[in-house]
Design a protein around this motif. Structure first.
Motif, PDB file in Angstrom:
ATOM      1  N   ASN A  74     -25.871 -21.159 -42.096  1.00  0.00           N
ATOM      2  CA  ASN A  74     -26.294 -21.614 -43.412  1.00  0.00           C
ATOM      3  C   ASN A  74     -25.048 -21.989 -44.206  1.00  0.00           C
ATOM      4  OD1 ASN A  74     -27.186 -21.729 -46.118  1.00  0.00           O
ATOM      5  ND2 ASN A  74     -28.872 -20.328 -45.700  1.00  0.00           N
ATOM      6  N   ASP A 100     -28.843 -26.451 -44.516  1.00  0.00           N
ATOM      7  CA  ASP A 100     -28.863 -26.052 -45.921  1.00  0.00           C
ATOM      8  C   ASP A 100     -27.702 -26.585 -46.755  1.00  0.00           C
ATOM      9  OD1 ASP A 100     -31.064 -24.941 -47.041  1.00  0.00           O
ATOM     10  OD2 ASP A 100     -30.261 -22.920 -47.231  1.00  0.00           O
ATOM     11  N   ARG A 119     -33.504 -29.758 -43.643  1.00  0.00           N
ATOM     12  CA  ARG A 119     -34.416 -28.805 -44.267  1.00  0.00           C
ATOM     13  C   ARG A 119     -35.684 -29.498 -44.740  1.00  0.00           C
ATOM     14  NH1 ARG A 119     -35.347 -24.390 -47.420  1.00  0.00           N
ATOM     15  NH2 ARG A 119     -33.361 -23.336 -47.167  1.00  0.00           N
TER      16      ARG A 119
END
Length: 213
Positions: A74, A100, A119
């Motif tokens: 992430n 992300d 995403r």
């Protein structure tokens, strides 16, 4: 299905993104999702702003060693794509991905050749560079029913890997979502990011863990 532990396989909140949680996850054969950002030019593992005691990415990778566990990274800070590409150069591209990051920074990760997951969520049902991404990070902040099994099947049919965020990560029950996913449990391009990796493995009748990559 491949099960990923969320911020390591932690037993208490204080263990999230800590060596003990990563050792537990990897020793049991589970991959993990974790957070990467920079601290004065050095990549570190931290969801929030890092301090002097924050574990470095290098130390995290040392914990993995030669174990073939999948990693979901992430991205918590822009501008680290090239540094991350160098840090991950010894890892098989099929075993890790980034997600992300901001849309402009996503372009940099794609240019560096980092494996990118786009995403999608109920507030991001249309996003950039899905066709250029190797997979999709499928999230639901408040509405677990915004996506369907048919949508997941369509993404898989397009050759995309799909990682689903289990609802307990947002404080909701996971049971209905897990029940809906049973029909896809044997698909090797499907992942589940969860705070309950052993429970998920049992619920989906999985016993492959890292050798399912």
């Amino acid at each position: 299905m491949i099960v990923l532990s969320h911020r390591g396989y932690w037993k208490s909140a204080a263990e999230k993104n800590q060596p003990v949680a990563f050792h537990r996850s990897f020793d049991l054969g589970f991959g993990t999702e974790t957070d990467v950002r920079d601290r004065a030019g050095e990549l570190v593992i931290s969801h929030d702003m890092p301090d002097a005691a924050t574990m470095t990415l290098a130390d995290f990778l040392d914990i993995i060693g030669q174990r073939p566990v999948p990693l979901a990274l992430n991205i918590k800070a822009d501008g680290i794509a090239e540094n991350l590409a160098r840090s991950m150069s010894d890892f098989d591209r099929a075993s890790w991905f980034v997600f992300d990051m901001s849309i402009p920074d996503m372009r940099m990760h794609l240019r560096c050749g980092n494996p990118v997951y786009a995403r999608l969520s109920e507030v991001e049902s249309i996003t950039g560079w899905v066709d250029d991404s190797e997979g999709v990070w499928l999230d639901a902040f408040e509405d677990d029913q915004w996506y369907s099994i048919g949508m997941i099947e369509d993404l898989l049919a397009r050759g995309k890997r799909v990682c689903i965020v289990s609802p307990e990560l947002h404080g909701r029950s996971h049971r209905a979502t897990w029940a809906n996913l049973q029909s896809l449990r044997l698909h090797q391009n499907l992942m589940l990011c969860t705070d309950l990796p052993e429970e998920a493995e049992a619920a989906f009748g999985l016993n492959r863990r890292a050798d399912a990559i």
